[in-house]
Scaffold this motif. Structure first.
Motif: not given
Length: 183
Positions: A69-79, A86-95, A124-129
Motif C-alpha cells: 500500500x501507499x502510506x496514508x500520510x507522507x511524513x518528512x523532515x525537510x531540514x 529510505x522512503x516507502x516504495x510506491x510500485x512505480x518505476x520512475x527514476x 517526492x523528487x530527488x537529485x543524486x539520490x
C-alpha cells in the motif's frame, strides 16, 4: 470499489465465516466426545486446523496490504538530507521520483515550521539520490474552495514553499504546493 469487488468481499467473508463456524462445531464436538470419556484429540486437532485457515488468511492479507500500500500520510523532515531509497516504495518505476496516492502530507519545513494538509497525492523528487523537493496537490471539492485552500497553504508554507491555484482544473479547481528541501 466496483460491484464485482464488493461481491468478492462478501463471498470471501462468507467462506471465512463458514470455516470459523465449522471449526467451532468441531471443537464443541471434541468437548462432547471428551465428556463421554472417548479420545477427543482427532476432532480437536481438526477443529484447530480448520480455524487456522481463516486466521492465516486474514494475517496474510494484513501483512500483504501493509507491504504494497501507499502510506496514508507522507511524513518528512525537510531540514535534514533524506535519501530517496529510505522512503516507502510506491510500485512505480520512475527514476528520481516517488508518486504516492496519499491522503495527507505532514512536513517539517526547512525553517522548522510544520505543514500538515489533506491532499490527493504527493510526489517526492530527488537529485543524486537525495530528496530535493516535495509536491502535493488537492482537487477542490466545492465552489470557491481552490482559492481559499490556496491562500491557506500560502500562509502556512510561508517562504518555504510555493502554491499554485488552478481554478479551471476539473470542476472546482485544484491547488498544488511545492516545498524545496534545505540546501
Amino acid at each position: 470499489m466496483g460491484a464485482g469487488g464488493a461481491v468478492l468481499i462478501i463471498v470471501v467473508g462468507a467462506v471465512l465465516l463458514a470455516f470459523v463456524v465449522l471449526a467451532v462445531a468441531l471443537l464443541v464436538a471434541a468437548g462432547a466426545v471428551r465428556m463421554s470419556g472417548k479420545n477427543p484429540r482427532p476432532l480437536a486437532w481438526t477443529g484447530l486446523g480448520v480455524l487456522a485457515i481463516p486466521v492465516l488468511f486474514v494475517a496474510t492479507l494484513v501483512v500483504w496490504s501493509q507491504i504494497v500500500r501507499d502510506p496514508d500520510t507522507i511524513e518528512l523532515d525537510l531540514r535534514e538530507p533524506i535519501q530517496l531509497s529510505s522512503l516507502p516504495e510506491d510500485n512505480e518505476e520512475f527514476p528520481g521520483m516517488r508518486d504516492y496516492d496519499s491522503d495527507h502530507v505532514d512536513l517539517v519545513l526547512p525553517d522548522g515550521e510544520r505543514f500538515k494538509a489533506e491532499v490527493d497525492g504527493v510526489l517526492v523528487w530527488s537529485d543524486d539520490g537525495y530528496v530535493s523537493r516535495v509536491t502535493f496537490d488537492r482537487r477542490a471539492r466545492e465552489e470557491g474552495e481552490a482559492a481559499t485552500l490556496g491562500a491557506a497553504w500560502e500562509a502556512e508554507l510561508g517562504r518555504a514553499g510555493t502554491v499554485e491555484v488552478q481554478p479551471d482544473y476539473s470542476t472546482f479547481g485544484r491547488v498544488r504546493g511545492e516545498v524545496l528541501t534545505a540546501p
